[in-house]
Design an enzyme around this catalytic site. Sequence first.
Site, PDB file in Angstrom:
ATOM      1  N   ASP A   1       0.831  -1.208   0.000  1.00 31.48           N
ATOM      2  CA  ASP A   1       0.000   0.000   0.000  1.00 31.48           C
ATOM      3  C   ASP A   1       0.867   1.261   0.000  1.00 31.48           C
ATOM      4  OD1 ASP A   1      -2.092   1.765   0.332  1.00 31.48           O
ATOM      5  OD2 ASP A   1      -3.085   0.557   1.858  1.00 31.48           O
TER       6      ASP A   1
ATOM      7  N   ASP B   1     -10.371   3.745  -1.702  1.00 28.72           N
ATOM      8  CA  ASP B   1     -10.988   2.720  -0.862  1.00 28.72           C
ATOM      9  C   ASP B   1     -12.502   2.704  -1.021  1.00 28.72           C
ATOM     10  OD1 ASP B   1      -8.506   2.156   0.117  1.00 28.72           O
ATOM     11  OD2 ASP B   1      -8.838   3.003   2.101  1.00 28.72           O
TER      12      ASP B   1
END
Length: 508
Positions: free
Chosen positions: A272, A332
Site C-alpha cells: 500500500d 478505498d
Amino acid sequence: MQFKRTLLSCSLLLAGALACLQAQTDVGGVWRIHTERPDGSTHDVFLNLAQNGSAVTGTVIDNYHPRKIVNGAFAAGKLHVEINTWRQIVKTYEGTLTGRRLELTISEKETPGSKPSDPSKVTAEPSTEEATRPPAKLPIPELHDLPDNGLARTPPMGWNSWNHFAGRVTDATVRATADRIVATGMKAAGYIYVNIDDTWEAGRDAEGNILTNKKFPNMKGLADYVHSKGLKIGIYSSPGPFTCGGYEGSYGHEEQDAKTYAAWGIDYLKYDWCSAGEIYHDTDMRPVYQKMGDALQASGRPIVFSLCQYGKADVWTWGTKVGGNLWRTTDDIADHWKSLEEIGFSQAKIAEFVQPGHWNDPDMLEVGNGGMTNDEYRVHMTLWALLSAPLLAGNDLDKMSDATLKILTNPDLIAIDQDQAAHHAKRTALEGNTEVWTREMNDGAAVVALFNRDDQAKQVTATWSKIGLTAGAKARNLWTQEDVNLAGDSYTATVPKHGVVLLRLGKG
C-alpha cells in the site's frame, strides 16, 4: 492584580516571566503526540500550529502527511482544532494547555449528522519541524520488466481483515476466519486466501528484521495453522516508512522483508502506497513497486503481489511489468451505495487491461457488512464478477447471514469471475440511470446484466441487435436460478432500485 500575581508566580517557578507568558497564551510551534498502543507498537502525530490572536492555523501531520486545520482556536488556555481526513470524517483535537503540555481529547465523526467516535485522551509536548519531515528518497532502480510469476491465473478469492475488523484484527481473528471459511463452504466455492491487512507490525530488531506486535505473537505458527486448513495466508506492508495506519513499512528493507515473509510462509502481499507518497512522486511508482516485485521473486517462495496505490499513474498499463498480479484501480470502497456505484460503474473503461495472472482490483467486497441492501450487494457481486475482479470478502464470517453466504458463494457468479478466458466486460447500453453490460464466456455463452441505478424500480430492456448479441430461446436468471424465455428481439425486466437482473445466454 491577578495578572501580576500570575506573572510573579511563573517567574519564580520557571525562571523567566516572558517564557511563562508565552506558555500560557500562545500554542504556536510543533507539538508531538506520542502514543503507545495496546498492541505494543508506538505512533507519533504532530500538530504544527500558528496562532494569531485567538485564531489557530497550521497542519496536523500523520505519517508525514499534513492535513490543513479547517477550524482552529485558542482562548483562555483551551485549544480546539479540526481537520478533514477521508470519507468526510472530521477529526477534532480539543483540550487544555498546562505549562508546555497540551492535554487533548481526540474524537472523530462523519458528516453530516453522524455520531462521534469514542474519544481518546493524549498528551502533546513540544517538538521540532525536523521531526515532521519524511526521510530522503531512496535511489530509484533502473526499470526492467519482471517475468510473470505464474500465480493468480484467475482472480484471487479469499478474505481480508480490513473492511470489518480494521485495527481490531488479531491472531485469533485470523484463525477463526480460516475455520469459518472451511465450515461455511466458502473454501469449496473458491475462497482460498486469508489476508491480514494493516496493524500487525511492530518495529524492527537490531538487525532490521520486521517484528510482529502483541496481537500476532507467532506469524509462522499462524501461517502453519492457515495452511493446515488447505488455505493460503496474506500480509500487508507499504513502500513507505509507515503504513496507512502508522505502523512499520518496508522503506529501505524491501529485500529483507520479502525474505521474512517467505520464511513465515506468506502467500500474498498487499503493498500500500501510503506514506511513500510523501517521499516519492507518482512518476516513481513503477520503479518503487518494481523493487518489491524483484524482492518477492528472489525470496524463494511464490507470493502473489497486490499493488495498492489507488489507480494512480495508470497502473493498469505497467502493473504486469513490476510483477504485479493485481492492482488497485480506485480509492478505498465504503459500505454504502454511493461508494459502490462510483467505483463499480467506473471500471468499464479499463476492463480491457485484465488478463490471466494480472487483474484490475476495484477494492475488496463489502457484502454482508450491513451498510447496503441485499439488492445492492447483488449489484456489487455482479459487477465484480463481470469485471474479473478479485473476490476478497471483508465481512465477519462468524456473524454472516444465510443471505450473505448465498451472495458470496453463488456458483454462477463465481464461474463468471473465474472464467479462464478473462474476456473483458462491456457496457453496451446506457439510458438514464439504467445500464446493460455484457461479457463473453470461454465456452461461447454470454452473460447480460441489466442494472438499475435509480432510486425506484425501473424497466430495463436489452435489445439484442443494439448490444451485439443474437439471443436464442435458452437463458437463465443467475440470481433467481429460473429459466427465462427470450422470444423476440429484446428482453425487458422490472429491476428493483439499485438492483440487477443477470442472465446467462446460450451454452452451459
